[in-house]
Design a protein around this motif. Sequence first.
Motif, short mmCIF file in Angstrom:
data_model
loop_
_atom_site.label_atom_id
_atom_site.label_comp_id
_atom_site.label_asym_id
_atom_site.label_seq_id
_atom_site.Cartn_x
_atom_site.Cartn_y
_atom_site.Cartn_z
N THR A 175 0.83 -1.21 0.00
CA THR A 175 0.00 0.00 0.00
C THR A 175 0.87 1.26 0.00
O THR A 175 0.51 2.26 -0.63
N ARG A 176 2.02 1.21 0.68
CA ARG A 176 2.93 2.37 0.63
C ARG A 176 3.54 2.53 -0.75
O ARG A 176 3.72 3.64 -1.24
N TRP A 177 3.83 1.41 -1.39
CA TRP A 177 4.35 1.44 -2.76
C TRP A 177 3.32 2.05 -3.70
O TRP A 177 3.63 2.88 -4.53
N MET A 178 2.08 1.64 -3.55
CA MET A 178 1.00 2.19 -4.37
C MET A 178 0.83 3.69 -4.15
O MET A 178 0.43 4.42 -5.06
N ALA A 179 1.11 4.14 -2.93
CA ALA A 179 0.97 5.56 -2.61
C ALA A 179 2.13 6.41 -3.13
O ALA A 179 2.11 7.62 -2.98
N GLY A 180 3.14 5.76 -3.73
CA GLY A 180 4.24 6.52 -4.33
C GLY A 180 5.60 6.28 -3.72
O GLY A 180 6.60 6.79 -4.22
N GLU A 181 5.66 5.50 -2.63
CA GLU A 181 6.96 5.24 -2.01
C GLU A 181 7.79 4.33 -2.89
O GLU A 181 7.30 3.34 -3.43
N ARG A 182 9.07 4.66 -3.04
CA ARG A 182 9.98 3.80 -3.81
C ARG A 182 10.45 2.66 -2.91
O ARG A 182 10.97 2.91 -1.82
N ILE A 183 10.29 1.44 -3.36
CA ILE A 183 10.69 0.30 -2.53
C ILE A 183 11.99 -0.32 -3.01
O ILE A 183 12.62 -1.08 -2.27
N LEU A 184 12.40 -0.06 -4.25
CA LEU A 184 13.67 -0.57 -4.75
C LEU A 184 14.76 0.41 -4.33
O LEU A 184 15.19 1.26 -5.10
N LEU A 185 15.21 0.29 -3.09
CA LEU A 185 16.09 1.29 -2.51
C LEU A 185 17.55 1.07 -2.87
O LEU A 185 18.29 2.01 -3.13
N ARG A 186 18.00 -0.16 -2.84
CA ARG A 186 19.41 -0.45 -3.12
C ARG A 186 19.50 -1.27 -4.40
O ARG A 186 19.44 -2.50 -4.38
N VAL A 187 19.63 -0.59 -5.51
CA VAL A 187 19.62 -1.25 -6.81
C VAL A 187 21.06 -1.55 -7.22
O VAL A 187 21.87 -0.64 -7.39
N PRO A 188 21.43 -2.83 -7.36
CA PRO A 188 22.80 -3.16 -7.75
C PRO A 188 23.01 -2.99 -9.24
O PRO A 188 22.06 -2.90 -10.03
N ALA A 189 24.27 -2.96 -9.62
CA ALA A 189 24.59 -3.00 -11.05
C ALA A 189 24.34 -4.42 -11.54
O ALA A 189 24.38 -5.38 -10.78
N PRO A 190 24.02 -4.58 -12.83
CA PRO A 190 23.74 -5.92 -13.35
C PRO A 190 24.98 -6.80 -13.30
O PRO A 190 26.11 -6.34 -13.37
N ARG A 191 24.75 -8.11 -13.19
CA ARG A 191 25.85 -9.05 -13.21
C ARG A 191 26.46 -9.11 -14.61
O ARG A 191 25.81 -8.88 -15.60
N ARG A 192 27.73 -9.46 -14.66
CA ARG A 192 28.38 -9.61 -15.94
C ARG A 192 27.81 -10.80 -16.69
O ARG A 192 27.48 -11.82 -16.11
N GLY A 193 27.71 -10.64 -17.99
CA GLY A 193 27.23 -11.73 -18.81
C GLY A 193 25.73 -11.76 -19.01
O GLY A 193 25.23 -12.59 -19.76
N HIS A 194 25.01 -10.85 -18.36
CA HIS A 194 23.57 -10.80 -18.56
C HIS A 194 23.25 -10.30 -19.97
O HIS A 194 23.91 -9.43 -20.50
N THR A 195 22.21 -10.86 -20.53
CA THR A 195 21.71 -10.36 -21.80
C THR A 195 20.40 -9.65 -21.54
O THR A 195 19.74 -9.87 -20.52
N ASP A 196 20.01 -8.79 -22.45
CA ASP A 196 18.77 -8.07 -22.28
C ASP A 196 17.59 -9.02 -22.28
O ASP A 196 17.59 -10.06 -22.93
N VAL A 197 16.54 -8.63 -21.54
CA VAL A 197 15.30 -9.39 -21.55
C VAL A 197 14.57 -9.10 -22.85
O VAL A 197 14.21 -7.95 -23.10
N PRO A 198 14.36 -10.08 -23.70
CA PRO A 198 13.70 -9.79 -24.97
C PRO A 198 12.23 -9.46 -24.74
O PRO A 198 11.57 -10.10 -23.93
N PRO A 199 11.70 -8.47 -25.45
CA PRO A 199 10.29 -8.14 -25.28
C PRO A 199 9.39 -9.22 -25.85
O PRO A 199 9.72 -9.87 -26.84
N THR A 200 8.27 -9.43 -25.19
CA THR A 200 7.27 -10.36 -25.69
C THR A 200 6.56 -9.75 -26.89
O THR A 200 6.15 -8.59 -26.83
N PRO A 201 6.44 -10.47 -28.00
CA PRO A 201 5.73 -9.89 -29.16
C PRO A 201 4.35 -9.38 -28.77
O PRO A 201 3.54 -10.14 -28.25
N GLY A 202 4.13 -8.11 -29.00
CA GLY A 202 2.85 -7.50 -28.67
C GLY A 202 2.70 -7.20 -27.22
O GLY A 202 1.67 -6.68 -26.78
#
Length: 206
Positions: A175-202
Amino acid sequence: MFLWLARVGFGGLFLAALVQGLVDAWGWWTLPAGILVVLAAVGVLLAVRARRIHEIGRRAAVAAIDALNPAEFEHHVADLLKRDGCLQVRVVGGRGDGGVDVLARTPRMARIAVQCKHYPGRAVGPSAVRDFNGCAWTDHRADIALLVTSGRFTAAAADFGHRHRIQMVDREVLTRWMAGERILLRVPAPRRGHTDVPPTPGGPTR
């Protein structure tokens, strides 16, 4: 609204009369103190009103969550991630979802794996958290694992999740997230070797 204004007006008249009584009894030097009293009282009234409005909004949000079906709940969580600036947000819940319901990327391209549990009337137990722990880090190579429920977690489930770096979002945090609070507070850098998430068609992407 009219009733609230009438109450404020009555309170203002009462305080003005009180200040006037102080002035008459103690002299004009009490006027600044009286003004401060009036301003403080108005501030308290406004704060009480703001809290009431916030509580009404919170209850409405909770009621709206409970009215969703599981698929709608997954899309609702995906929309919250998009609102917070996440990219490549995909709802993948259903058969063969690999143990996650939503995949996304942070603006720094860290991978997010989300499991959604729409349990308004019951708690999520440790077995569900253990299952998600295995698939989030190993199968989906997540940088952030987010377990979101419309209900609550048992103490054992919450303890297991916290020990394994899973971000646990229960009904109150949601409910706090819905009210605008940011919950992803400590966002790490991506791991090495990750590939992009391909978009789902449509499918929805950002």
